[in-house]
Design a protein around this motif. Structure first.
Motif, short mmCIF file in Angstrom:
data_model
loop_
_atom_site.label_atom_id
_atom_site.label_comp_id
_atom_site.label_asym_id
_atom_site.label_seq_id
_atom_site.Cartn_x
_atom_site.Cartn_y
_atom_site.Cartn_z
N ASN A 13 0.59 -1.08 0.02
CA ASN A 13 0.02 0.11 -0.03
C ASN A 13 0.88 1.19 0.00
OD1 ASN A 13 -2.02 1.83 0.04
ND2 ASN A 13 -2.27 1.65 2.34
N PHE A 14 0.82 2.14 -0.85
CA PHE A 14 1.47 3.17 -1.05
C PHE A 14 0.62 4.39 -1.02
CE2 PHE A 14 1.03 1.57 -5.50
CZ PHE A 14 0.31 2.42 -6.02
N SER A 50 6.80 7.28 -18.31
CA SER A 50 8.00 7.27 -17.94
C SER A 50 8.43 8.07 -16.52
CB SER A 50 8.98 7.54 -19.19
OG SER A 50 8.65 9.06 -19.41
N ASN A 51 9.31 7.97 -16.25
CA ASN A 51 9.80 8.74 -14.80
C ASN A 51 10.70 9.83 -15.38
OD1 ASN A 51 10.42 9.08 -12.08
ND2 ASN A 51 11.67 7.46 -11.75
N ASP A 52 10.07 10.90 -15.90
CA ASP A 52 10.50 12.13 -16.21
C ASP A 52 9.50 13.18 -16.45
OD1 ASP A 52 9.54 11.35 -18.66
OD2 ASP A 52 11.22 10.55 -19.76
N ALA A 53 9.86 14.07 -17.28
CA ALA A 53 9.03 15.24 -17.50
C ALA A 53 7.65 14.82 -18.35
CB ALA A 53 9.41 16.36 -18.28
N ASN A 54 7.68 13.51 -18.63
CA ASN A 54 6.61 13.10 -19.33
C ASN A 54 5.38 12.24 -18.47
OD1 ASN A 54 7.40 13.84 -22.05
ND2 ASN A 54 8.88 12.24 -22.04
N ARG A 84 7.61 3.70 -0.56
CA ARG A 84 6.95 2.61 -0.95
C ARG A 84 6.86 2.50 -2.28
NH1 ARG A 84 2.50 1.20 3.77
NH2 ARG A 84 3.75 1.24 5.62
N LEU A 85 7.01 3.26 -3.07
CA LEU A 85 6.93 3.02 -4.63
C LEU A 85 7.85 2.32 -5.17
CD1 LEU A 85 6.12 6.63 -5.88
CD2 LEU A 85 4.38 4.60 -5.78
N PRO A 86 7.95 1.31 -6.11
CA PRO A 86 9.09 0.48 -6.62
C PRO A 86 10.20 1.19 -7.20
CG PRO A 86 6.96 0.27 -8.05
CD PRO A 86 6.44 1.20 -7.07
N THR A 87 9.85 2.46 -7.62
CA THR A 87 11.02 3.26 -8.14
C THR A 87 10.76 4.86 -7.68
OG1 THR A 87 11.18 1.89 -10.15
CG2 THR A 87 12.35 4.10 -10.28
N ALA A 88 11.79 5.46 -7.08
CA ALA A 88 11.67 6.59 -6.63
C ALA A 88 11.50 7.93 -7.80
CB ALA A 88 12.76 7.34 -5.84
N PRO A 89 10.46 8.70 -7.70
CA PRO A 89 10.17 9.53 -8.81
C PRO A 89 11.11 10.65 -9.00
CG PRO A 89 8.62 10.04 -6.79
CD PRO A 89 9.77 8.94 -6.68
N THR A 90 11.38 10.87 -10.10
CA THR A 90 12.69 11.78 -10.29
C THR A 90 12.06 13.39 -10.17
OG1 THR A 90 11.95 12.21 -12.72
CG2 THR A 90 13.68 10.71 -12.23
N SER A 101 0.90 14.56 -4.20
CA SER A 101 1.79 14.94 -3.26
C SER A 101 2.49 13.83 -2.65
CB SER A 101 0.99 15.49 -2.15
OG SER A 101 0.37 16.74 -2.60
N PHE A 102 3.68 13.77 -2.39
CA PHE A 102 4.62 12.66 -2.09
C PHE A 102 5.05 12.96 -0.55
CE2 PHE A 102 5.24 12.60 -6.63
CZ PHE A 102 5.04 11.47 -6.87
N LYS A 103 4.86 12.01 0.18
CA LYS A 103 5.08 12.17 1.66
C LYS A 103 6.04 11.12 2.04
CE LYS A 103 1.82 14.96 2.07
NZ LYS A 103 1.87 16.24 1.98
N LYS A 104 6.83 11.30 3.29
CA LYS A 104 7.69 10.29 3.65
C LYS A 104 6.80 9.27 4.89
CE LYS A 104 11.18 11.65 1.54
NZ LYS A 104 12.06 11.14 0.59
#
Length: 106
Positions: A13-14, A50-54, A84-90, A101-104
């Protein structure tokens, strides 16, 4: 035949809140590597496309694209636990997905 035997799925759960907005998007099978069972699964929490500006959102559930592109739920507005995401967002992806919104995790 598209119907196959059921298998167990475990998903972390993320979500940081029960309030979120998701829309149905066609999830591509391009570039997805088959797993040991031969299935092409795009995991929940994947930054899409994709994990970028797109980036437009984050995949809510695992999506099986073995048989080709499939519809999937894409979070476009939410509070998420970034760790908890499989890959950290850039930084570029975070800027592009400005309604997420990304929380710790505390």
């Amino acid at each position: 035949m598209y119907v196959k035997p059921r298998t167990e799925v475990e998903q972390i759960n993320f979500l940081a809140s029960q309030k979120y907005t998701s829309f149905t998007y066609q999830i591509s099978d391009v570039g997805v590597t088959p797993n040991e069972e031969g299935k092409k699964i795009v995991p929940a929490g994947t930054i899409y496309p994709s994990n970028d500006a797109n980036a437009i959102g984050i995949l809510f559930n695992d999506t099986d694209v073995t048989e080709g592109p499939q519809p999937g739920a894409l979070l476009v507005e939410a509070w998420l636990l970034e760790d908890r995401l499989p890959t950290a967002p850039t930084a570029e992806a975070k800027t592009a997905m400005n309604k997420i919104s990304f929380k710790k995790f505390v």
